[in-house]
Design a protein around this motif. Structure first.
Motif, short mmCIF file in Angstrom:
data_model
loop_
_atom_site.label_atom_id
_atom_site.label_comp_id
_atom_site.label_asym_id
_atom_site.label_seq_id
_atom_site.Cartn_x
_atom_site.Cartn_y
_atom_site.Cartn_z
N PRO A 218 0.81 -1.23 0.00
CA PRO A 218 0.00 0.00 0.00
C PRO A 218 0.84 1.27 0.00
O PRO A 218 0.52 2.24 -0.70
CB PRO A 218 -0.82 -0.13 1.29
N SER A 219 1.94 1.27 0.76
CA SER A 219 2.78 2.48 0.81
C SER A 219 3.44 2.75 -0.53
O SER A 219 3.55 3.90 -0.97
CB SER A 219 3.84 2.33 1.91
N GLU A 220 3.87 1.69 -1.21
CA GLU A 220 4.49 1.88 -2.52
C GLU A 220 3.47 2.35 -3.55
O GLU A 220 3.78 3.17 -4.41
CB GLU A 220 5.15 0.57 -2.98
N ARG A 221 2.25 1.84 -3.45
CA ARG A 221 1.21 2.29 -4.37
C ARG A 221 0.91 3.77 -4.15
O ARG A 221 0.73 4.53 -5.11
CB ARG A 221 -0.06 1.45 -4.19
N ARG A 222 0.85 4.19 -2.89
CA ARG A 222 0.60 5.61 -2.60
C ARG A 222 1.75 6.47 -3.12
O ARG A 222 1.54 7.55 -3.68
CB ARG A 222 0.42 5.82 -1.09
N ARG A 224 3.80 5.83 -5.63
CA ARG A 224 3.76 5.90 -7.09
C ARG A 224 2.58 6.73 -7.57
O ARG A 224 2.66 7.38 -8.62
CB ARG A 224 3.70 4.48 -7.68
N SER A 225 1.50 6.72 -6.79
CA SER A 225 0.35 7.53 -7.15
C SER A 225 0.69 9.02 -7.06
O SER A 225 0.28 9.82 -7.91
CB SER A 225 -0.83 7.21 -6.23
N ARG A 226 1.45 9.40 -6.04
CA ARG A 226 1.85 10.81 -5.89
C ARG A 226 2.80 11.23 -7.00
O ARG A 226 2.84 12.39 -7.40
CB ARG A 226 2.52 11.01 -4.53
N MET A 227 3.57 10.26 -7.51
CA MET A 227 4.52 10.56 -8.58
C MET A 227 3.81 10.77 -9.91
O MET A 227 4.41 11.22 -10.87
CB MET A 227 5.54 9.42 -8.70
N GLY A 228 2.51 10.45 -9.93
CA GLY A 228 1.74 10.68 -11.14
C GLY A 228 1.79 9.54 -12.09
O GLY A 228 1.38 9.66 -13.22
#
Length: 228
Positions: A218-222, A224-228
């Motif tokens: 979950p932390s890695e998904r968040r 990568r999500s912030r990175m666009g």
């Protein structure tokens, strides 16, 4: 004295003529056709297309070769009907497994498990798919893909409803269908050629777990999500 009759003083004894065995009530054309296709599936899978003879199918089925031709005018027609029957049985087996399941996400796992179990229990059907591809390379759409395309509607609705309910990401349904179908298709052939240490139920659970939750934490998904 001939084989037509035996003469004795005062009487004439006719040779014994055996009674024709009555056909069972269930021995209808549909039943006989199914028996032929079942026998053909085994013979084609064991011998390959080129080495399979109609007589071998007749022998396996316990009928005269002419009976085979009454139902199928050529080896090609018989083979393609055999593959079509295999795919129909696959669809029926998978559907009967998932239809009682109410939750659509659980349905998916049950369907994948039933699919893998079917090919585990009917390895010769996988061989038929391989033979069809080798012999009929000029066919635009193999039988397996014809069936998949013809019956994709029910799964299209499942995925569309899940997206609408907010339970699945809003991505093209066609992409979901193609990815999931290719995933289980490839898994089936890997099992067929190499075997697997897991049961179909265990494999289905692993596939669905990765499909639903992905590989990333979950932390890695968040991140990568912030990175666009």
């Amino acid at each position: 004295m001939t084989d037509q009759s035996v003469n004795h003083p005062g009487r004439k004894i006719m040779p014994h003529v055996g009674k024709r065995r009555a056909r069972p009530a269930e021995d209808t054309p549909a039943v006989r056709r199914e028996e032929i296709l079942a026998a053909a599936a085994t013979v084609f899978a064991e011998c390959g297309y080129a080495e399979t003879e109609m007589q071998a199918v007749a022998d396996r089925c316990g009928v005269a070769k002419g009976t085979i031709y009454l139902y199928f005018p050529s080896k090609e027609k018989l083979f393609l009907a055999t593959v079509d029957r295999a795919m129909t049985r696959l669809r029926e087996s998978v559907r009967s497994a998932y239809e009682p399941v109410a939750d659509p996400l659980e349905r998916l796992e049950v369907a994948i498990r039933a699919y893998l179990e079917f090919f585990r229990d009917h390895r010769h059907f996988a061989e038929l798919l391989i033979i069809e591809r080798a012999v009929y390379r000029d066919r635009k759409t193999p039988t397996y893909l014809e069936h998949r395309k013809a019956h994709r509607g029910e799964w299209e609705k499942v995925y569309a409803d899940l997206i609408e309910a907010g339970r699945m990401r809003d991505i093209p349904v066609n992409d979901i269908l193609r990815f999931v179908s290719d995933l289980v298709y490839g898994t089936m052939f890997t099992n067929h050629f190499a075997g697997h240490e897991y049961t179909p139920a265990e494999q289905a659970h692993i596939l669905v777990d990765i499909l639903f939750h992905g590989l990333l934490s979950p932390s890695e998904r968040r991140k990568r999500s912030r990175m666009g």
